[in-house]
Design a protein around this motif. Structure first.
Motif, PDB file in Angstrom:
ATOM      1  N   LYS A  58      16.687  11.801  48.809  1.00  0.00           N
ATOM      2  CA  LYS A  58      16.972  12.495  50.064  1.00  0.00           C
ATOM      3  C   LYS A  58      17.602  13.854  49.793  1.00  0.00           C
ATOM      4  N   THR A  59      18.545  13.905  48.859  1.00  0.00           N
ATOM      5  CA  THR A  59      19.190  15.175  48.519  1.00  0.00           C
ATOM      6  C   THR A  59      18.189  16.145  47.907  1.00  0.00           C
ATOM      7  N   LYS A  60      17.298  15.642  47.064  1.00  0.00           N
ATOM      8  CA  LYS A  60      16.297  16.509  46.444  1.00  0.00           C
ATOM      9  C   LYS A  60      15.337  17.079  47.480  1.00  0.00           C
ATOM     10  N   ARG A  61      14.969  16.273  48.481  1.00  0.00           N
ATOM     11  CA  ARG A  61      14.082  16.788  49.525  1.00  0.00           C
ATOM     12  C   ARG A  61      14.752  17.911  50.297  1.00  0.00           C
ATOM     13  N   ILE A  62      16.046  17.760  50.561  1.00  0.00           N
ATOM     14  CA  ILE A  62      16.771  18.809  51.286  1.00  0.00           C
ATOM     15  C   ILE A  62      16.845  20.083  50.446  1.00  0.00           C
ATOM     16  N   ILE A  63      17.097  19.938  49.145  1.00  0.00           N
ATOM     17  CA  ILE A  63      17.187  21.105  48.260  1.00  0.00           C
ATOM     18  C   ILE A  63      15.848  21.829  48.185  1.00  0.00           C
ATOM     19  N   VAL A  64      14.764  21.074  48.038  1.00  0.00           N
ATOM     20  CA  VAL A  64      13.438  21.690  47.973  1.00  0.00           C
ATOM     21  C   VAL A  64      13.090  22.366  49.301  1.00  0.00           C
ATOM     22  N   LEU A  65      13.488  21.751  50.408  1.00  0.00           N
ATOM     23  CA  LEU A  65      13.233  22.355  51.710  1.00  0.00           C
ATOM     24  C   LEU A  65      13.969  23.692  51.858  1.00  0.00           C
ATOM     25  N   ILE A  66      15.217  23.736  51.396  1.00  0.00           N
ATOM     26  CA  ILE A  66      15.978  24.984  51.456  1.00  0.00           C
ATOM     27  C   ILE A  66      15.321  26.061  50.590  1.00  0.00           C
ATOM     28  N   SER A  67      14.886  25.672  49.392  1.00  0.00           N
ATOM     29  CA  SER A  67      14.232  26.653  48.521  1.00  0.00           C
ATOM     30  C   SER A  67      12.923  27.153  49.125  1.00  0.00           C
ATOM     31  N   GLY A  68      12.171  26.267  49.769  1.00  0.00           N
ATOM     32  CA  GLY A  68      10.925  26.698  50.410  1.00  0.00           C
ATOM     33  C   GLY A  68      11.171  27.678  51.546  1.00  0.00           C
ATOM     34  N   ILE A  69      12.183  27.406  52.356  1.00  0.00           N
ATOM     35  CA  ILE A  69      12.518  28.326  53.449  1.00  0.00           C
ATOM     36  C   ILE A  69      12.958  29.678  52.896  1.00  0.00           C
ATOM     37  N   CYS A  70      13.745  29.667  51.827  1.00  0.00           N
ATOM     38  CA  CYS A  70      14.193  30.927  51.217  1.00  0.00           C
ATOM     39  C   CYS A  70      13.025  31.701  50.623  1.00  0.00           C
ATOM     40  N   PHE A  71      12.045  31.011  50.047  1.00  0.00           N
ATOM     41  CA  PHE A  71      10.860  31.691  49.540  1.00  0.00           C
ATOM     42  C   PHE A  71      10.091  32.368  50.678  1.00  0.00           C
ATOM     43  N   ILE A  72       9.965  31.671  51.794  1.00  0.00           N
ATOM     44  CA  ILE A  72       9.259  32.255  52.937  1.00  0.00           C
ATOM     45  C   ILE A  72       9.996  33.480  53.461  1.00  0.00           C
ATOM     46  N   LEU A  73      11.324  33.392  53.545  1.00  0.00           N
ATOM     47  CA  LEU A  73      12.117  34.536  54.004  1.00  0.00           C
ATOM     48  C   LEU A  73      11.982  35.725  53.053  1.00  0.00           C
ATOM     49  N   SER A  74      12.006  35.454  51.749  1.00  0.00           N
ATOM     50  CA  SER A  74      11.858  36.546  50.779  1.00  0.00           C
ATOM     51  C   SER A  74      10.478  37.184  50.882  1.00  0.00           C
ATOM     52  N   GLY A  75       9.442  36.378  51.146  1.00  0.00           N
ATOM     53  CA  GLY A  75       8.110  36.951  51.332  1.00  0.00           C
ATOM     54  C   GLY A  75       8.034  37.844  52.559  1.00  0.00           C
ATOM     55  N   ILE A  76       8.687  37.426  53.638  1.00  0.00           N
ATOM     56  CA  ILE A  76       8.719  38.253  54.848  1.00  0.00           C
ATOM     57  C   ILE A  76       9.488  39.552  54.592  1.00  0.00           C
ATOM     58  N   ILE A  77      10.591  39.444  53.840  1.00  0.00           N
ATOM     59  CA  ILE A  77      11.381  40.638  53.527  1.00  0.00           C
ATOM     60  C   ILE A  77      10.583  41.616  52.676  1.00  0.00           C
ATOM     61  N   VAL A  78       9.783  41.108  51.743  1.00  0.00           N
ATOM     62  CA  VAL A  78       8.922  41.988  50.935  1.00  0.00           C
ATOM     63  C   VAL A  78       7.853  42.636  51.807  1.00  0.00           C
TER      64      VAL A  78
END
Length: 225
Positions: free
Chosen positions: A113-133
């Motif tokens: 459960k903790t790993k799923r939350i961590i991966v979800l946070i990293s995925g959201i941050c990747f999407i945000l960084s792509g939008i920022i680029v």
């Protein structure tokens, strides 16, 4: 498909996006000289980036100079410098967070459960960084195209899209795609089925009670014999 393989694919795309973000931030080919009208000296070209401009002569000699002041840049390049630095930091943090939450690692005490939350946070941050680029790259491209077709702008001041613009679009695509894959890999697809034993009905117990009564009556009659 195995979740581990999906997460690795998302991590690889995120890593490509991270490398591309760092490359686009440092490349001087954001705006290049447009060889149009009277500006036909093809062996001399001017490159303008976020940090410096370079003057290239016949693919042999190139001189680069760092901007003397931030105010000398156009508004799109000023905003691009800040946004690209934020994108580099955010994509790097996303990459490190994704490694911690990967299924194939032993971090987070193997708590799914903790790993799923961590991966979800990293995925959201990747999407945000792509939008920022995508924001500074598209803004600069729009500014270049608008000035190129503006008849009031001198031909010597007109620019074309550089290699950094195209690489920035590809980088943003990789970051967003990697983030979406990581977010989709965290969805719980395992279903837990609960099997319950149906309660015994009174009808099923009735024959047993009848048989018990018959046997008890037979034993009682035999006692009198």
């Amino acid at each position: 498909m195995d979740k581990g393989a999906v997460q690795i694919a998302g991590l690889v795309l995120g890593c490509i996006g991270l490398i591309g973000t760092c490359a686009v931030t440092g490349m001087p080919q954001w705006r290049v000289t447009a060889f149009i009208e009277n500006n036909i000296v093809v062996f001399e070209a001017l490159w303008e980036g976020l940090w410096m401009n370079c003057f290239r002569q016949a693919n042999i000699r190139m001189q680069c100079k760092i901007y003397d002041s931030l105010l000398a840049l156009t508004p799109d390049l000023q905003a691009g410098r800040a946004l690209m630095c934020i994108a580099v930091v955010l994509s790097f943090l996303s990459f490190m967070i994704a490694i911690i939450g990967m299924k194939c690692t032993n971090c987070a005490e193997d708590n799914e459960k903790t790993k799923r939350i961590i991966v979800l946070i990293s995925g959201i941050c990747f999407i945000l960084s792509g939008i920022i680029v995508l924001i500074p790259v598209s803004w600069t491209a729009n500014h270049i195209i608008r000035d190129f077709y503006n008849p009031l702008v001198n031909a010597a001041q007109k620019r074309e899209l550089g290699d950094a613009i195209y690489m920035g679009w590809a980088t943003a695509l990789c970051l967003v795609a990697g983030g979406i894959i990581l977010c989709c890999s965290c969805s719980s697809t395992e279903r837990k089925y609960k099997y319950s034993i149906p309660p015994k009905s009174a009808a099923s117990n009735a024959p047993r009670e009848v048989v018990a009564r018959k046997t008890s009556s037979l034993y009682s009659k035999s006692q009198y014999v």
